[in-house]
Design a protein around this motif. Structure first.
Motif, PDB file in Angstrom:
ATOM      1  N   PHE A 186       0.848  -1.190   0.000  1.00 31.31           N
ATOM      2  CA  PHE A 186       0.000   0.000   0.000  1.00 31.31           C
ATOM      3  C   PHE A 186       0.893   1.253   0.000  1.00 31.31           C
ATOM      4  O   PHE A 186       0.682   2.173  -0.793  1.00 31.31           O
ATOM      5  CB  PHE A 186      -0.907  -0.019   1.240  1.00 31.31           C
ATOM      6  CG  PHE A 186      -1.967   1.034   1.249  1.00 31.31           C
ATOM      7  CD1 PHE A 186      -3.270   0.721   0.882  1.00 31.31           C
ATOM      8  CD2 PHE A 186      -1.687   2.332   1.644  1.00 31.31           C
ATOM      9  CE1 PHE A 186      -4.266   1.697   0.902  1.00 31.31           C
ATOM     10  CE2 PHE A 186      -2.669   3.301   1.676  1.00 31.31           C
ATOM     11  CZ  PHE A 186      -3.959   2.982   1.298  1.00 31.31           C
ATOM     12  N   ARG A 187       1.897   1.263   0.884  1.00 32.50           N
ATOM     13  CA  ARG A 187       2.804   2.422   0.970  1.00 32.50           C
ATOM     14  C   ARG A 187       3.634   2.580  -0.303  1.00 32.50           C
ATOM     15  O   ARG A 187       3.842   3.696  -0.783  1.00 32.50           O
ATOM     16  CB  ARG A 187       3.715   2.302   2.187  1.00 32.50           C
ATOM     17  CG  ARG A 187       3.008   2.631   3.488  1.00 32.50           C
ATOM     18  CD  ARG A 187       3.979   2.783   4.652  1.00 32.50           C
ATOM     19  NE  ARG A 187       4.677   1.538   4.980  1.00 32.50           N
ATOM     20  CZ  ARG A 187       4.193   0.591   5.773  1.00 32.50           C
ATOM     21  NH1 ARG A 187       3.011   0.736   6.318  1.00 32.50           N
ATOM     22  NH2 ARG A 187       4.901  -0.482   6.024  1.00 32.50           N
ATOM     23  N   ILE A 188       4.132   1.469  -0.844  1.00 28.23           N
ATOM     24  CA  ILE A 188       4.914   1.553  -2.080  1.00 28.23           C
ATOM     25  C   ILE A 188       4.053   2.125  -3.205  1.00 28.23           C
ATOM     26  O   ILE A 188       4.508   2.967  -3.988  1.00 28.23           O
ATOM     27  CB  ILE A 188       5.485   0.169  -2.480  1.00 28.23           C
ATOM     28  CG1 ILE A 188       6.527  -0.291  -1.454  1.00 28.23           C
ATOM     29  CG2 ILE A 188       6.102   0.232  -3.878  1.00 28.23           C
ATOM     30  CD1 ILE A 188       6.977  -1.731  -1.643  1.00 28.23           C
ATOM     31  N   MET A 189       2.800   1.691  -3.263  1.00 31.38           N
ATOM     32  CA  MET A 189       1.885   2.203  -4.282  1.00 31.38           C
ATOM     33  C   MET A 189       1.763   3.724  -4.155  1.00 31.38           C
ATOM     34  O   MET A 189       1.864   4.443  -5.151  1.00 31.38           O
ATOM     35  CB  MET A 189       0.505   1.551  -4.137  1.00 31.38           C
ATOM     36  CG  MET A 189      -0.507   2.036  -5.152  1.00 31.38           C
ATOM     37  SD  MET A 189      -2.098   1.171  -5.069  1.00 31.38           S
ATOM     38  CE  MET A 189      -2.680   1.671  -3.461  1.00 31.38           C
ATOM     39  N   GLU A 190       1.564   4.200  -2.939  1.00 31.02           N
ATOM     40  CA  GLU A 190       1.463   5.652  -2.732  1.00 31.02           C
ATOM     41  C   GLU A 190       2.779   6.352  -3.053  1.00 31.02           C
ATOM     42  O   GLU A 190       2.774   7.436  -3.631  1.00 31.02           O
ATOM     43  CB  GLU A 190       1.039   5.943  -1.294  1.00 31.02           C
ATOM     44  CG  GLU A 190      -0.394   5.553  -1.005  1.00 31.02           C
ATOM     45  CD  GLU A 190      -0.847   5.943   0.384  1.00 31.02           C
ATOM     46  OE1 GLU A 190      -1.996   6.382   0.509  1.00 31.02           O
ATOM     47  OE2 GLU A 190      -0.052   5.818   1.351  1.00 31.02           O
ATOM     48  N   ASP A 191       3.901   5.727  -2.699  1.00 28.71           N
ATOM     49  CA  ASP A 191       5.214   6.314  -3.003  1.00 28.71           C
ATOM     50  C   ASP A 191       5.451   6.427  -4.506  1.00 28.71           C
ATOM     51  O   ASP A 191       6.222   7.286  -4.952  1.00 28.71           O
ATOM     52  CB  ASP A 191       6.340   5.489  -2.374  1.00 28.71           C
ATOM     53  CG  ASP A 191       6.395   5.612  -0.856  1.00 28.71           C
ATOM     54  OD1 ASP A 191       5.730   6.515  -0.293  1.00 28.71           O
ATOM     55  OD2 ASP A 191       7.098   4.790  -0.232  1.00 28.71           O
ATOM     56  N   CYS A 192       4.801   5.565  -5.283  1.00 35.01           N
ATOM     57  CA  CYS A 192       4.900   5.620  -6.748  1.00 35.01           C
ATOM     58  C   CYS A 192       3.993   6.689  -7.341  1.00 35.01           C
ATOM     59  O   CYS A 192       3.931   6.856  -8.561  1.00 35.01           O
ATOM     60  CB  CYS A 192       4.547   4.260  -7.349  1.00 35.01           C
ATOM     61  SG  CYS A 192       5.815   3.012  -7.105  1.00 35.01           S
ATOM     62  N   GLY A 193       3.269   7.387  -6.473  1.00 36.18           N
ATOM     63  CA  GLY A 193       2.389   8.453  -6.944  1.00 36.18           C
ATOM     64  C   GLY A 193       0.993   7.990  -7.317  1.00 36.18           C
ATOM     65  O   GLY A 193       0.224   8.752  -7.895  1.00 36.18           O
TER      66      GLY A 193
END
Length: 92
Positions: free
Chosen positions: A55-62
């Motif tokens: 979930f966090r990686i997805m958000e970090d990818c914009g």
């Protein structure tokens, strides 16, 4: 995209995760659908921590999380009986 989704729905978390990471390391940004598929696969195993990482990686990818993203993580919390953690996600 299709292969990650199939792996996820077949319960092959390791393969779905591997495909997603190969894309990421290869310079491609996975789509929201691909991240949601991996998050969903984590949920099937009640692996809340892993679901939260993706979930966090997805958000970090914009990418913006949608109701599928949130519901999957909340469901992982429910499977583990972690009501407090589920409530934290519900209030985000």
């Amino acid at each position: 995209q299709h292969e990650i989704k199939v792996c996820s729905h077949d319960g092959d978390l390791n393969r779905a995760e591997k495909l997603l990471l190969e894309m990421y390391r290869g310079g491609l940004v996975p789509t929201q659908v691909e991240f949601n598929s991996v998050i969903h696969a984590c949920t099937r195993y009640g692996d809340t921590e892993r679901a939260e990482v993706y979930f966090r990686i997805m958000e970090d990818c914009g990418l913006t999380a949608d109701h599928v993203s949130y519901n999957s993580v909340i469901h992982a919390c429910a499977i583990r009986g972690d009501e407090q953690r589920a409530q934290q996600w519900l209030s985000r």
